[in-house]
Write a protein that holds these residues in place. Structure first.
Motif, PDB file in Angstrom:
ATOM      1  N   ARG A  59       1.707   9.184  -6.384  1.00 31.83           N
ATOM      2  CA  ARG A  59       2.054  10.684  -6.269  1.00 31.83           C
ATOM      3  C   ARG A  59       3.309  11.055  -7.147  1.00 31.83           C
ATOM      4  NH1 ARG A  59       6.203  12.743  -3.727  1.00 31.83           N
ATOM      5  NH2 ARG A  59       6.447  10.779  -2.522  1.00 31.83           N
ATOM      6  N   ARG A  60       4.193   9.906  -7.121  1.00 30.71           N
ATOM      7  CA  ARG A  60       5.190  10.666  -7.980  1.00 30.71           C
ATOM      8  C   ARG A  60       5.000  10.355  -9.543  1.00 30.71           C
ATOM      9  NH1 ARG A  60       9.999   7.072  -4.973  1.00 30.71           N
ATOM     10  NH2 ARG A  60      10.476   8.311  -3.233  1.00 30.71           N
ATOM     11  N   GLY A  61       3.997   9.451  -9.917  1.00 31.55           N
ATOM     12  CA  GLY A  61       3.552   9.452 -11.390  1.00 31.55           C
ATOM     13  C   GLY A  61       2.901  10.663 -11.867  1.00 31.55           C
ATOM     14  N   HIS A  62       1.953  11.214 -10.693  1.00 30.81           N
ATOM     15  CA  HIS A  62       1.292  12.323 -11.147  1.00 30.81           C
ATOM     16  C   HIS A  62       2.359  13.711 -11.080  1.00 30.81           C
ATOM     17  CE1 HIS A  62      -1.773  15.547 -10.773  1.00 30.81           C
ATOM     18  NE2 HIS A  62      -1.143  16.086  -9.803  1.00 30.81           N
ATOM     19  N   ARG A 121       2.658   4.145 -15.510  1.00 28.79           N
ATOM     20  CA  ARG A 121       2.101   3.821 -13.991  1.00 28.79           C
ATOM     21  C   ARG A 121       1.209   2.714 -13.726  1.00 28.79           C
ATOM     22  NH1 ARG A 121      -0.862   9.749 -12.737  1.00 28.79           N
ATOM     23  NH2 ARG A 121       0.143  10.955 -14.377  1.00 28.79           N
ATOM     24  N   ALA A 122       0.544   2.168 -14.645  1.00 32.35           N
ATOM     25  CA  ALA A 122      -0.089   0.737 -14.657  1.00 32.35           C
ATOM     26  C   ALA A 122       1.116  -0.419 -14.552  1.00 32.35           C
ATOM     27  CB  ALA A 122      -0.873   0.371 -15.637  1.00 32.35           C
ATOM     28  N   ALA A 123       2.023  -0.339 -15.306  1.00 35.19           N
ATOM     29  CA  ALA A 123       3.023  -1.357 -15.131  1.00 35.19           C
ATOM     30  C   ALA A 123       3.810  -1.182 -13.766  1.00 35.19           C
ATOM     31  CB  ALA A 123       4.114  -1.099 -16.217  1.00 35.19           C
ATOM     32  N   VAL A 124       3.946  -0.087 -13.466  1.00 37.33           N
ATOM     33  CA  VAL A 124       4.709   0.063 -12.092  1.00 37.33           C
ATOM     34  C   VAL A 124       3.806  -0.631 -10.838  1.00 37.33           C
ATOM     35  CG1 VAL A 124       5.330   1.600 -10.390  1.00 37.33           C
ATOM     36  CG2 VAL A 124       6.092   1.951 -12.668  1.00 37.33           C
ATOM     37  N   ALA A 125       2.677   0.038 -10.999  1.00 39.40           N
ATOM     38  CA  ALA A 125       1.454  -0.648  -9.742  1.00 39.40           C
ATOM     39  C   ALA A 125       1.436  -2.351 -10.049  1.00 39.40           C
ATOM     40  CB  ALA A 125       0.268  -0.232 -10.183  1.00 39.40           C
ATOM     41  N   ASP A 126       1.560  -2.977 -11.276  1.00 37.16           N
ATOM     42  CA  ASP A 126       1.702  -4.165 -11.429  1.00 37.16           C
ATOM     43  C   ASP A 126       2.838  -4.893 -10.873  1.00 37.16           C
ATOM     44  OD1 ASP A 126      -0.941  -4.271 -12.736  1.00 37.16           O
ATOM     45  OD2 ASP A 126      -0.166  -4.199 -14.996  1.00 37.16           O
ATOM     46  N   ASN A 127       4.001  -4.354 -11.029  1.00 37.60           N
ATOM     47  CA  ASN A 127       5.234  -4.820 -10.381  1.00 37.60           C
ATOM     48  C   ASN A 127       5.155  -4.987  -8.808  1.00 37.60           C
ATOM     49  OD1 ASN A 127       6.268  -5.417 -12.948  1.00 37.60           O
ATOM     50  ND2 ASN A 127       7.351  -3.376 -13.037  1.00 37.60           N
ATOM     51  N   ALA A 172       0.966  -1.197  -0.177  1.00 39.27           N
ATOM     52  CA  ALA A 172      -0.054   0.035   0.075  1.00 39.27           C
ATOM     53  C   ALA A 172       0.831   1.265  -0.027  1.00 39.27           C
ATOM     54  CB  ALA A 172      -1.007  -0.057   1.219  1.00 39.27           C
ATOM     55  N   HIS A 173       1.848   1.311   0.926  1.00 37.56           N
ATOM     56  CA  HIS A 173       2.653   2.432   0.890  1.00 37.56           C
ATOM     57  C   HIS A 173       3.254   2.689  -0.339  1.00 37.56           C
ATOM     58  CE1 HIS A 173       6.103   4.864   2.171  1.00 37.56           C
ATOM     59  NE2 HIS A 173       6.860   4.150   1.552  1.00 37.56           N
ATOM     60  N   ARG A 174       3.956   1.740  -1.171  1.00 43.65           N
ATOM     61  CA  ARG A 174       4.518   1.572  -2.460  1.00 43.65           C
ATOM     62  C   ARG A 174       3.535   2.369  -3.483  1.00 43.65           C
ATOM     63  NH1 ARG A 174       7.585  -3.513  -4.069  1.00 43.65           N
ATOM     64  NH2 ARG A 174       8.185  -2.162  -5.762  1.00 43.65           N
ATOM     65  N   LEU A 175       2.431   1.809  -3.461  1.00 44.20           N
ATOM     66  CA  LEU A 175       1.279   2.137  -4.344  1.00 44.20           C
ATOM     67  C   LEU A 175       0.965   3.540  -4.415  1.00 44.20           C
ATOM     68  CD1 LEU A 175      -0.846  -0.932  -4.343  1.00 44.20           C
ATOM     69  CD2 LEU A 175       0.327  -0.301  -6.295  1.00 44.20           C
TER      70      LEU A 175
END
Length: 281
Positions: A254-257, A266-272, A246-249
């Motif tokens: 925030r950083r993606g925005h 952003r979706a690929a980062v969240a998937d990882n 949850a913290h990393r997401l």
């Protein structure tokens, strides 16, 4: 003047394999949002919903006296539309959200989350009672500017994350993350984990909440009518898999925005980030 945004997402890895786009328009003081969906979570499905939303906005703009400023969050589609902008004289495509557009993007994101939650709730009602779901929440705020990234994630890796602009308090961010969880998984009894003792205190009875904290707490309590949600504290940054995810997401949102990173990245980062949870589920 009318302004509009088109925001897109997909629900890969959730019960509803959908692509969604929401068109939010602001005509003076009237805010309106319409959600468009397609079955499937490929780029072509998400782009199709965004084009549906663009057609809707274009029809709306055709009846206005001046070109309508429109921001499209999908970077690839935005580039393609800018290349043929002369074909849409009723629309003024902008390269970055400005003025009240960030608030419209938030309204669009909320509308899509509510749409997915409603679908899940309907499916759950048809299937009968389900066991309690454990969901961790967190928020991330940059110290140098307003705005907070919020996220929630459950044990099987299903996640929600978004950026909420114009928030100046970490406490409000933590409560918004809890609200995101409670509103996103309305089809199940919930056990919400947060590493914010302050947020839990605000949710307790008799706490003297004020301002945005009070308004957010009231929304959470309204969503929890019937008492289907319980809340617990978990120590942050202590290796708890759900809390860490949850913290990393939240940080990634925030950083993606802030860096205006493309939706696909952003979706690929969240998937990882949630991949270990999915593998263990």
């Amino acid at each position: 003047m009318t302004i509009a945004v088109i925001h897109s997402r997909h629900t890969a890895g959730t019960e509803s394999e959908l692509s969604l786009s929401a068109a939010t328009t602001l005509d003076g003081t009237t805010l309106a949002t319409r959600v468009f969906t397609r079955a499937g979570t490929g780029d072509e499905h998400r782009r199709a919903t965004a084009l549906d939303a663009f057609e809707y906005v274009h029809e709306h703009a055709a009846g206005t006296a001046n070109p309508t400023p429109v921001y499209v969050s999908d970077a690839g589609l935005r580039t393609e539309l800018l290349a043929v902008a002369g074909s849409f004289t009723a629309i003024n495509l902008v390269g970055a959200p400005r003025g009240r557009m960030p608030a419209l993007l938030l309204a669009a994101a909320n509308a899509m989350s509510e749409h997915v939650a409603d679908l899940a709730a309907a499916a759950a009602a048809a299937a009968g009672p389900l066991p309690e779901l454990v969901v961790a929440t967190d928020a991330s705020k940059c110290t140098r500017r307003r705005g907070v990234g919020v996220a929630c994630v459950r044990a099987d890796g299903v996640r929600r994350q978004k950026m909420v602009p114009d928030v100046g308090s970490v406490l409000v961010g933590e409560l918004l993350a809890i609200e995101l969880a409670v509103s996103s998984f309305r089809d199940r009894p919930l056990h919400v984990l947060t590493d914010s003792r302050a947020a839990l205190a605000c949710l307790g009875s008799g706490h003297p909440n004020r301002g945005e904290v009070a308004r957010t707490v009231d929304r959470i309590h309204h969503l929890n009518l019937g008492g289907r949600v319980r809340f617990s504290w978990v120590r942050g940054h202590d290796g708890h898999p759900l809390n860490e995810a949850a913290h990393r997401l939240a940080v990634a949102a925030r950083r993606g925005h802030e860096a205006q990173i493309a939706h696909e990245i952003r979706a690929a980062v969240a998937d990882n980030i949630v991949a270990p949870l999915r593998a263990a589920a």
